[in-house]
Motif scaffolding. Structure first.
Motif, PDB file in Angstrom:
ATOM      1  N   VAL A 180      14.469  35.494  18.185  1.00  0.00           N
ATOM      2  CA  VAL A 180      14.560  34.195  19.051  1.00  0.00           C
ATOM      3  C   VAL A 180      13.900  34.984  20.008  1.00  0.00           C
TER       4      VAL A 180
ATOM      5  N   THR B 195      14.656  31.026  25.421  1.00  0.00           N
ATOM      6  CA  THR B 195      15.847  31.750  26.626  1.00  0.00           C
ATOM      7  C   THR B 195      16.227  29.996  26.627  1.00  0.00           C
TER       8      THR B 195
ATOM      9  N   ALA C 294      17.044  29.295  23.198  1.00  0.00           N
ATOM     10  CA  ALA C 294      17.644  30.130  22.347  1.00  0.00           C
ATOM     11  C   ALA C 294      19.104  28.655  21.963  1.00  0.00           C
TER      12      ALA C 294
END
Length: 311
Positions: free
Chosen positions: A134, A139, A143
């Motif tokens: 990732v 995030t 993610a």
């Protein structure tokens, strides 16, 4: 093939349903509302009432089907700060489908995204496949959504013919109410067609009819564990998009400094700033997919994005 589809009455689903029926498949669509159910019936599909949170409904529909295509995602809450919650709901649905289809060899496709896979580089189908792979941009919710795609591909090890179809941020066409329509609306509201910095950053794109065709090809023949890219345009510079919008609306076209972007584009600013070109060379070779509908700029030039709200 009897195919169960979540998101069947949505932007891509409403193009996929006739694509599948025209190819001789039977379609069962998940419908949350009376309006969605009516649209599915009119299109020639059967209806299964429920939502993504009705996991027993999802399991039952999958068990009765020869294949599943999972298009639905809770975008209505994703843009109001609940992207992580939406990704969590997506994972629960994927797990329910995976449990039901395990060992069957039946196809299971999900829709995922390409935006930000390999910022500043030409992303390929290999990018983002490995567990834990990732980028720094991904995030929280993004993610988790990438992890959901990885979980789906890994279902191949459990006897599911799984495939991930990654869609670009712009799936365009007449009737679009997504990213591109929002950019047009912002230009109209602000009185200027803007882009960020030099506007050289690129967005991939695909016409929704071409995307629907790829989903059908993947349903019929994609190998287990496939990751596919539904990109017709590898990357269109955002400045070029802004220039076409400005010309059609009769508005000035202007560069915005990065610190001005959030005030102009609001939640869309972070997405518009990304440089995310995407290749679909492997997908085309694997499945023989050849987009035939207008590219992003040609579609903009057709003018339907610029009809006034009252038209």
């Amino acid at each position: 093939m009897r195919v169960f589809i979540t998101g069947a009455s949505g932007w891509i689903g409403s193009a996929l349903v006739p694509e599948l029926i025209g190819a001789g498949h039977q379609v069962v669509g998940l419908a949350r509302s009376d309006a969605s159910a009516a649209a599915l019936i009119e299109a020639g599909a059967e209806v299964r009432r429920g939502s993504l949170d009705d996991l027993d409904t999802l399991r039952g529909a999958a068990a009765e089907s020869d294949g599943v295509i999972h298009l639905a995602f809770k975008h209505d809450i994703a843009f109001s700060g609940g992207f992580e919650e939406a990704a969590d709901a997506d994972r629960r649905a994927i797990d329910a489908f995976g449990e039901t289809l395990a060992g069957s060899g039946r196809p299971f496709l999900i829709a995922s995204g390409t935006l930000g896979l390999a910022p500043g580089q030409l992303a390929t189908e290999r990018d983002g496949q490995a567990s834990g792979q990732v980028g720094a941009h991904a995030t929280g919710g993004p993610a988790k959504r990438l992890a959901n795609a990885q979980v789906t591909a890994a279902l191949a090890e459990r006897g599911v013919r799984s495939a991930v179809v990654r869609l670009p941020p712009t799936v365009h066409g007449d009737g679009d109410h997504g990213f591109l329509a929002t950019v047009v609306a912002i230009a109209r509201e602000k009185g200027v067609s803007g882009y960020i910095g030099d506007g050289a950053n690129r967005w991939p794109a695909v016409h929704r009819s071409d995307a629907a065709h790829l989903f059908r090809l993947a349903l019929e023949s994609a190998p287990a564990g496939s990751t596919l890219h539904a990109t017709a345009d590898e990357g269109v510079p955002i400045r070029t998009v802004a220039e076409v919008i400005g010309r059609h609306l009769g508005l000035p076209v202007a560069s915005l400094a990065p610190d001005e972007a959030a005030g102009h584009f609001t939640w869309l600013a972070a997405f518009l700033a990304m440089d995310s070109p995407v290749s679909s060379a492997y997908t085309r070779e694997l499945l023989g997919w050849q987009p035939t509908r207008p590219g992003l700029i040609d579609d903009l030039e057709e003018g339907h994005y610029f009809a006034t709200p009252s038209a």
